[in-house]
Scaffold this active site. Sequence first.
Site, short mmCIF file in Angstrom:
data_model
loop_
_atom_site.label_atom_id
_atom_site.label_comp_id
_atom_site.label_asym_id
_atom_site.label_seq_id
_atom_site.Cartn_x
_atom_site.Cartn_y
_atom_site.Cartn_z
N GLY A 110 38.19 33.01 4.78
CA GLY A 110 37.53 32.11 4.84
C GLY A 110 37.21 31.07 4.24
N SER A 114 36.96 30.00 0.99
CA SER A 114 37.73 29.80 -0.06
C SER A 114 38.45 27.37 -0.03
CB SER A 114 39.07 30.08 -0.07
OG SER A 114 40.17 29.42 -1.52
N SER A 155 38.90 28.34 -5.63
CA SER A 155 39.55 28.58 -6.17
C SER A 155 40.06 29.71 -5.28
CB SER A 155 39.81 28.78 -7.62
OG SER A 155 40.72 29.11 -8.54
#
Length: 454
Positions: free
Chosen positions: A321, A323, A339
């Site tokens: 969540g 990212s 990433s």
Amino acid sequence: MSHKRIPKRKAAIAVGGVAALGAAALLLPNANASQSNGDDATPRTFKSTDVSDVASMLASQLGDAFAGSYYDASNKQLVINIVGNNSNVVNQIEKAGAVAHQVQNSTSELQAAAKTLKADATVPGTAWSVDPKTNEIRVTADSTVTGTKWDTVESTVKGLGSGVATLKKSAGTFKTFVDGGDAIFGGGARCSLGFNVTAGDGSPAFLTAGHCGVAAAKWSDAQDGAPIATVDQATFPGNGDFALVKYDDPNTQANSVVNVGNGQTVQINQAADAAVGQQVFRMGSTTGLNDGNVTGLDATVNYPEGTVTGLIQTDVCAEPGDSGGSLFTQDGSAIGLTSGGSGDCTVGGETFFQPVTTALQAVGATLGAGDAGAGDAGAGDAGAGDAGAGGAVDPSASASDAAGGAGDQAGAGADDQAGAGAADQNGAAGDQNGAVHDQSGAGMDDGSGVVTTP
């Protein structure tokens, strides 16, 4: 929730609730400027965002003697690794205000070792980057690397020779996840808006992770909502993890700010290269604002979907969540796009970020709104939900206030698609703490996506 796309609309980078008060208290305006006492033999003090330029200059001047660099945050000094004991080399380093540090491995030797790892140890679940503080390559294998896979990696590392590389086990797994809170939605997947930019043709756009760009062509700022942006370019896997997504409404004002919750924003003034040892902040809707340090550059990560190169490695914690959220510095420099990674904010872990400077160059975009100029967008027209240009986190905010964050400012809830990744978008719906929200016209919401479960 509906959104009207009108000329004065702002597309601010809205990230999730501030869940780390310690990090918020550190994010204050007016970071110390570089200083020098005028004595060439005495090391200067540097801002972390200034060291990359000096290190690059010295690398070109010193040639084969240059063996990497890092930022000594405790002393605010730039350390330059050198091989050999050439007094002229030392003098050049000291003249630039940096500190010379003699090491064993040259840059070419470490590059050769990295090529060997690529050829012999490219196993899904492994990652490596050069650690200039130890003058070695740090190799990490996640929990999926066992049996003959582990033996292969271990024997390859040992075969590089003493003092060249180290190998450690990670408790988590290196995967890309499209998952989480204050999100953009596309094709059943969810991701985060990273930084607003202006595309090469002058149209408003944003950067996000490349695996998001290959997961869906159209993106919305509401679950099951009408698309508001279209992928223009995407790279993943391969030489990076980034995508350029253009807003469908050419009148969208893509202001360059990061919303860190409670109506507070940090203006993004420029894009900058990362430096090992540099303090950075990561914002995401699951765990909010967290800080840590850059631990490696030019990292290679072997995800299940393929190998990605050229990433920044950090020790900033993150969870599913988080990212796609922005990686930035105290003085408002855009550093990276999340990433992937492993671990969580309880046990820690490794996280990897796409360098913003590389992404901008590859897609031909500039940071911020075109009418304000690259790196200086969003200085005006600070609408509701923004603290105004250059706003800083209030260190006096209570822990309970910080936990509320930006997600509570509108209250429009969203379901969590746990595990909806770029390769597998069939995540199950569930409850999540973040909330998709519209801060009185601030527009795009941020905060989801790419970190792994332990």
